[in-house]
Design an enzyme around this catalytic site. Structure first.
Site, short mmCIF file in Angstrom:
data_model
loop_
_atom_site.label_atom_id
_atom_site.label_comp_id
_atom_site.label_asym_id
_atom_site.label_seq_id
_atom_site.Cartn_x
_atom_site.Cartn_y
_atom_site.Cartn_z
N GLN A 158 -5.51 -7.17 1.50
CA GLN A 158 -4.31 -7.99 1.30
C GLN A 158 -3.05 -7.15 1.21
OE1 GLN A 158 -4.62 -8.90 -3.44
NE2 GLN A 158 -6.30 -9.72 -2.18
N HIS A 205 1.31 -7.69 -0.33
CA HIS A 205 2.33 -8.51 -0.97
C HIS A 205 3.70 -8.15 -0.40
CE1 HIS A 205 -0.92 -9.21 -3.75
NE2 HIS A 205 -0.91 -7.94 -4.13
N GLU A 208 2.78 -3.62 -7.87
CA GLU A 208 1.77 -3.57 -8.93
C GLU A 208 1.20 -2.17 -9.08
OE1 GLU A 208 -1.30 -6.33 -7.78
OE2 GLU A 208 -1.47 -5.47 -5.79
N HIS A 246 -3.89 -3.06 0.62
CA HIS A 246 -4.79 -2.58 -0.42
C HIS A 246 -5.94 -3.57 -0.64
CE1 HIS A 246 -1.87 -5.25 -2.36
NE2 HIS A 246 -2.85 -5.57 -3.19
N ARG A 301 -3.55 -12.70 2.50
CA ARG A 301 -4.89 -12.23 2.82
C ARG A 301 -4.94 -11.80 4.29
NH1 ARG A 301 -7.67 -16.69 1.52
NH2 ARG A 301 -7.68 -16.17 -0.69
#
Length: 299
Positions: A77, A79, A96, A154, A174
């Site tokens: 995936q 972001h 993150e 990642h 995804r």
């Protein structure tokens, strides 16, 4: 109140479990003594999160903190950044970090590209099931750390148990899901177009966050616009001074337990627990044998 312990939200997913320790995600807010996190932010404002953070984020808490226990591989995936998320009609992106806890001996994860590919090659590799060949893979052990800025491909692998700190966002694209089917026999949805717009195609030689573990002092792991995180591995008493910090502080128990005295009020922090300290906290005295993460936001 000198500290807040929230009731975790436990989620069972196709690949394992998540424990949302501190969350202000709408519909998935954690509560302390029956009061939701965003209600606390609304009521306490800068007293809880800090003056600059309240000006920046308003009544929404800026971080989502989880424990992730992967029994199977998670999907590959990515972001988006805040800027790309806005263009795609989303409120914000997601940066993150992961801190690996005691995991299976063969636990692995993906983080970043190991070879240069174009957006067209990326789409073709997703189609022909070879996208994993382009990703940097790491065999992980306890205390490994990985920073995942928005845009970096990642995936967490089976056997990984880790703490995750991220922007308050649930925007996940995804890329690839190993041709797995859901409970109804359907392939899970992929977001190939949105992911292609979001991927940072930069190739780096190493994506792991390297640091030298030290006992009885704070060790900085990540400093970025969205959070600052350090790890403490204590076997001796220690006092941490927060009197000059204009932010809340979240303490995330990783191993062992300690007794914290927060501005004179005592609380125990166990592994698997997270405590939120309001921005007016002056100092915390810690006793016990405990390893924990400390994270806060500097606007």
């Amino acid at each position: 109140m000198n500290y807040y312990k929230f009731k975790p939200l436990l989620k069972t997913l196709i690949w394992g479990t998540e424990s949302w320790q501190i969350s202000g995600v709408p519909g998935n807010e954690t509560e302390a003594d029956g009061v939701s996190l965003n209600t606390l932010v609304h009521d306490m404002k800068e007293k809880l999160v800090g003056t600059s953070n309240y000006q920046r984020f308003g009544d929404e808490f800026p971080l989502l903190i989880k424990f992730i226990d992967a029994h199977r591989d998670l999907s590959i995936q990515v972001h988006p950044t805040d800027e790309i998320a806005h263009r795609q009609g989303k409120e914000r992106g997601k940066t993150e970090m992961w801190y690996v806890m005691e995991s299976a001996q063969d636990a692995k994860l993906y983080n970043g590209l190991k070879m240069q590919i174009t957006p067209e090659e990326y789409k073709a590799m997703v189609e022909n099931d070879t996208i994993c060949d382009a990703l940097a893979q790491y065999q992980v052990k306890e205390d490994d750390c990985f920073f995942i800025p928005a845009g970096r491909i990642h995936a967490i692998g089976a056997g990984c148990f880790l703490a995750e700190i991220q922007q308050t966002s649930d925007v996940t694209y995804r890329i690839y899901d190993y041709k797995r089917k859901d409970k109804d026999g359907n392939f899970r949805q992929l977001h190939t177009k949105e992911a292609s717009e979001s991927i940072d195609y930069t190739v780096l030689p190493d994506y792991q966050t390297h640091y030298t573990p030290r006992k009885n002092e704070g060790q900085v792991l990540v400093e970025c616009p969205y959070f600052n995180t350090a790890v403490y591995d204590l076997t001796e008493p220690m006092t941490i001074d927060y009197s000059e910090l204009d932010s809340f502080v979240a303490l995330i128990g990783l191993k062992g337990e300690g007794v914290l005295t927060v501005d004179g009020e005592e609380v125990t922090l166990h592994s698997g627990e997270t405590i939120l300290l309001p921005a007016y906290t002056k100092e915390v005295h810690v006793e016990g044998t405990i390893k924990f993460l400390e994270t806060y936001v500097l606007s």
